[in-house]
Design a protein around this motif. Structure first.
Motif, PDB file in Angstrom:
ATOM      1  N   GLU A 232       0.814  -1.212   0.000  1.00 59.02           N
ATOM      2  CA  GLU A 232       0.000   0.000   0.000  1.00 59.02           C
ATOM      3  C   GLU A 232       0.854   1.270   0.000  1.00 59.02           C
ATOM      4  O   GLU A 232       0.441   2.309  -0.532  1.00 59.02           O
ATOM      5  CB  GLU A 232      -0.918   0.002   1.235  1.00 59.02           C
ATOM      6  CG  GLU A 232      -1.884  -1.167   1.293  1.00 59.02           C
ATOM      7  CD  GLU A 232      -2.905  -1.136   0.177  1.00 59.02           C
ATOM      8  OE1 GLU A 232      -3.250  -0.023  -0.269  1.00 59.02           O
ATOM      9  OE2 GLU A 232      -3.347  -2.214  -0.250  1.00 59.02           O
ATOM     10  N   TYR A 233       2.035   1.196   0.587  1.00 63.50           N
ATOM     11  CA  TYR A 233       2.889   2.381   0.757  1.00 63.50           C
ATOM     12  C   TYR A 233       3.571   2.788  -0.548  1.00 63.50           C
ATOM     13  O   TYR A 233       3.609   3.968  -0.902  1.00 63.50           O
ATOM     14  CB  TYR A 233       3.932   2.085   1.829  1.00 63.50           C
ATOM     15  CG  TYR A 233       5.049   3.103   1.959  1.00 63.50           C
ATOM     16  CD1 TYR A 233       4.870   4.272   2.699  1.00 63.50           C
ATOM     17  CD2 TYR A 233       6.285   2.892   1.357  1.00 63.50           C
ATOM     18  CE1 TYR A 233       5.887   5.196   2.827  1.00 63.50           C
ATOM     19  CE2 TYR A 233       7.304   3.813   1.481  1.00 63.50           C
ATOM     20  CZ  TYR A 233       7.106   4.965   2.218  1.00 63.50           C
ATOM     21  OH  TYR A 233       8.121   5.880   2.335  1.00 63.50           O
TER      22      TYR A 233
ATOM     23  N   SER B 119       2.182   5.160  -3.395  1.00 67.37           N
ATOM     24  CA  SER B 119       2.143   6.580  -3.055  1.00 67.37           C
ATOM     25  C   SER B 119       3.488   7.255  -3.286  1.00 67.37           C
ATOM     26  O   SER B 119       3.576   8.484  -3.261  1.00 67.37           O
ATOM     27  CB  SER B 119       1.735   6.763  -1.588  1.00 67.37           C
ATOM     28  OG  SER B 119       2.737   6.261  -0.712  1.00 67.37           O
ATOM     29  N   ARG B 120       4.544   6.471  -3.496  1.00 69.42           N
ATOM     30  CA  ARG B 120       5.885   7.013  -3.711  1.00 69.42           C
ATOM     31  C   ARG B 120       6.267   7.028  -5.180  1.00 69.42           C
ATOM     32  O   ARG B 120       7.366   7.437  -5.527  1.00 69.42           O
ATOM     33  CB  ARG B 120       6.922   6.181  -2.938  1.00 69.42           C
ATOM     34  CG  ARG B 120       6.803   6.330  -1.421  1.00 69.42           C
ATOM     35  CD  ARG B 120       6.844   7.803  -1.069  1.00 69.42           C
ATOM     36  NE  ARG B 120       7.007   8.063   0.334  1.00 69.42           N
ATOM     37  CZ  ARG B 120       6.051   8.493   1.147  1.00 69.42           C
ATOM     38  NH1 ARG B 120       4.813   8.624   0.680  1.00 69.42           N
ATOM     39  NH2 ARG B 120       6.295   8.806   2.384  1.00 69.42           N
TER      40      ARG B 120
ATOM     41  N   THR C 116       3.306   4.874   8.231  1.00 68.22           N
ATOM     42  CA  THR C 116       2.628   5.524   7.105  1.00 68.22           C
ATOM     43  C   THR C 116       1.471   4.667   6.606  1.00 68.22           C
ATOM     44  O   THR C 116       0.397   5.185   6.268  1.00 68.22           O
ATOM     45  CB  THR C 116       3.618   5.767   5.960  1.00 68.22           C
ATOM     46  OG1 THR C 116       4.745   6.514   6.450  1.00 68.22           O
ATOM     47  CG2 THR C 116       2.960   6.535   4.826  1.00 68.22           C
ATOM     48  N   TYR C 117       1.668   3.370   6.589  1.00 67.69           N
ATOM     49  CA  TYR C 117       0.608   2.436   6.170  1.00 67.69           C
ATOM     50  C   TYR C 117      -0.595   2.539   7.098  1.00 67.69           C
ATOM     51  O   TYR C 117      -1.747   2.615   6.631  1.00 67.69           O
ATOM     52  CB  TYR C 117       1.186   1.027   6.158  1.00 67.69           C
ATOM     53  CG  TYR C 117       0.172  -0.079   6.020  1.00 67.69           C
ATOM     54  CD1 TYR C 117      -0.655  -0.166   4.907  1.00 67.69           C
ATOM     55  CD2 TYR C 117       0.059  -1.063   6.999  1.00 67.69           C
ATOM     56  CE1 TYR C 117      -1.575  -1.187   4.777  1.00 67.69           C
ATOM     57  CE2 TYR C 117      -0.855  -2.087   6.879  1.00 67.69           C
ATOM     58  CZ  TYR C 117      -1.679  -2.148   5.768  1.00 67.69           C
ATOM     59  OH  TYR C 117      -2.589  -3.163   5.646  1.00 67.69           O
TER      60      TYR C 117
ATOM     61  N   MET D   1      -2.349   5.820   6.476  1.00 64.88           N
ATOM     62  CA  MET D   1      -3.103   5.785   5.221  1.00 64.88           C
ATOM     63  C   MET D   1      -4.431   5.061   5.403  1.00 64.88           C
ATOM     64  O   MET D   1      -5.469   5.506   4.904  1.00 64.88           O
ATOM     65  CB  MET D   1      -2.271   5.103   4.130  1.00 64.88           C
ATOM     66  CG  MET D   1      -1.064   5.894   3.661  1.00 64.88           C
ATOM     67  SD  MET D   1       0.040   4.930   2.582  1.00 64.88           S
ATOM     68  CE  MET D   1      -1.055   4.585   1.207  1.00 64.88           C
TER      69      MET D   1
ATOM     70  N   GLN E  47      -7.977   6.911   4.857  1.00 62.48           N
ATOM     71  CA  GLN E  47      -8.912   6.421   3.846  1.00 62.48           C
ATOM     72  C   GLN E  47     -10.204   5.911   4.467  1.00 62.48           C
ATOM     73  O   GLN E  47     -11.266   5.976   3.855  1.00 62.48           O
ATOM     74  CB  GLN E  47      -8.247   5.302   3.040  1.00 62.48           C
ATOM     75  CG  GLN E  47      -7.077   5.764   2.203  1.00 62.48           C
ATOM     76  CD  GLN E  47      -6.339   4.598   1.558  1.00 62.48           C
ATOM     77  OE1 GLN E  47      -6.614   3.433   1.848  1.00 62.48           O
ATOM     78  NE2 GLN E  47      -5.391   4.903   0.700  1.00 62.48           N
TER      79      GLN E  47
END
Length: 477
Positions: free
Chosen positions: A94-95, A98-99, A179-180, A183, A187
């Protein structure tokens, strides 16, 4: 530039360069480099400069492979047996999307049937470089199929220079996990998991049920919400008294009274993921422990129709008792591998401390069929009886399906009929969906309930007459 050329020329033509000549050469070279750097910054875009720098670093890193460290992050910890869900793998999954910036050319994108938004994923053919605290960490998704299995195996490879080992382990990987979690919280997408081939397969929970839309008695609804809120804020209390931070709920009542909808409403209220565990797919106590151990924190573990498994029925129950139609559909007795003691060990034994902030929900149509050992406080803390529809619950359905908010001339008659008639919310909801006009719909419901009440009266008179005749025959005998 001309000054730089002149100084270089004079330097090579002079046989014995003086100290001042060396200084002039250094000053000219420094000036040239500053001008060149300024020109590059003005002409070449920042993204292109970063891209070139990354490629150069990657190119020269190939000549220093001995200094590179690679970490393998499998989808499961025990790769051979496919057990133990690796949370870091799912965090990276998932991380990393986003990068990914616009310079990447290979991406995977999809619109899944059970997802509201587009889904992005890392393509196995391209590296993803993530900069963290001035250090580049390189990710690669390795997709391969094992020789003895047609199912692909997925592994993330995280590479970095060996001098950044401590930073990667102590700061970067925790950063990815944090961060996960952030997120997921932002969400606020609730997932539902079903178990397939020892894996928990996930989908978005799209069930729209909320406490506002449930046709429950307001007092019962408030009691459930208060209990959930109290559970969430008592982490320190559970820790202080030495109890696992979990809560058990038993939902019981006839089919169609809203047990599944209540589970969805709890999940949407708490933003907890749901794990739907079918005991008929569990083959042993070890398999049961493994399945539950691979669930995440802040989740709801749901075991539906618990009464349809003979392992959790009262020990005094006879094996000759025939199962009802619901249990026949569920396949009573298939899950013979696990035992009641194994389930109890998870409920309040040593295994109960694996994970925290969890809710366990059992549903049943027949509470009396469940062994009392499973129902005592500490295992099932709150027993919630979802019974037949009454007047207050009907008001909610009328608002949901017809938009009738407030009072209506037919409400009093319907309330009186509901007090005498046993009808589930599902049956009434099905009748409400047949009409768009509120007045016609309520008239039809009143007529339907009146007919049901008439049938009930006839059945009652018939049963009374039959009992009287049977009694008289016994006396005559």
């Amino acid at each position: 530039m001309a000054l730089y050329t002149k100084n270089v020329s004079s330097y090579f033509t002079s046989s014995m360069p003086s100290a001042s000549s060396w200084f002039e050469l250094y000053a000219a070279f420094s000036t040239f480099m500053m001008l060149l750097r300024t020109a590059i910054n003005d002409i070449v875009p920042l993204q292109l400069r970063n891209f070139i720098t990354t490629k150069l670093e990657s190119f020269f890193a190939n000549f220093q492979s001995g200094n590179q460290v690679s970490l393998k992050i499998d989808r499961t910890w025990d790769r051979n047996s496919g057990k133990n869900r690796n949370e870091l793998y799912h965090a990276a999954h998932e991380y990393l999307p986003s990068r990914i910036n616009r310079t990447y050319k290979a991406l995977k994108v999809a619109k899944l049937e059970d997802c509201k938004n587009l889904v992005h994923a890392v393509d196995g053919n391209q590296q993803v470089v993530d900069e963290f605290e001035g250090t580049n960490f390189t990710w690669m998704l390795d997709e391969r199929t094992e020789k003895d299995s047609s199912k692909p195996k997925y592994t993330f490879i995280l590479s970095f220079h060996e001098k950044h080992r401590d930073k990667a382990i102590q700061r970067y990987i925790p950063h990815v996990l944090r961060t996960y979690e952030a997120m997921k919280a932002e969400q606020k997408i609730v997932k539902i998991y079903s178990r397939s081939c020892d894996y928990w397969e996930q989908s978005e929970l799209t069930h729209p049920a909320t406490f506002d839309t449930l046709a429950l008695d307001p007092d019962l609804k408030k009691a459930i919400i208060d209990d959930l809120d109290r559970f969430l804020r008592r982490k320190e209390l559970y820790k202080r008294v030495g109890k696992p931070w979990k809560r058990g709920y038993l939902l019981y009542g006839p089919p169609g009274t809203g047990k599944s909808s209540l589970v969805a409403a709890i999940a949407n209220y708490l933003k907890f993921d749901v794990y739907d565990l079918e005991l008929n797919s569990v083959f042993s106590n070890t398999d049961l422990m493994r399945a539950i151990r691979n669930t995440s924190n802040r989740s709801i573990i749901v075991i539906e129709d618990i009464d349809c498994n003979r392992e959790v029925q009262p020990r005094s129950a006879t094996t000759e008792d025939p199962p009802d139609s619901e249990c026949e559909k569920e396949g009573m007795g298939k899950g013979k591998g696990f035992t009641l003691s194994g389930l109890l060990n998870y409920m309040d034994g040593l295994w109960s401390s694996c994970g925290e902030e969890r809710i366990i929900v059992f549903t049943t149509n027949h509470k009396e069929r469940i062994d009392a050992a499973l129902l005592r406080p500490g295992r099932m803390d709150m027993h919630i009886n979802l019974s037949f529809l009454k007047g207050k619950g009907f008001r909610v359905l009328a608002n949901n399906y017809l938009g009738v908010d407030g009072d209506h001339p037919l409400f009093q008659q319907i309330d009186q009929l509901l007090e005498k008639t046993e009808v589930t919310p599902a049956v009434v909801a099905e009748h409400l969906m047949r009409y768009e006009d509120p007045d016609l719909a309520l008239e039809a419901i009143a007529k339907f309930l009146t007919e049901m009440d008439g049938h009930n009266q006839v059945d009652l008179q018939f049963n009374t007459t039959t009992t009287t005749i049977s009694t008289q025959s016994s006396l005559a005998a």
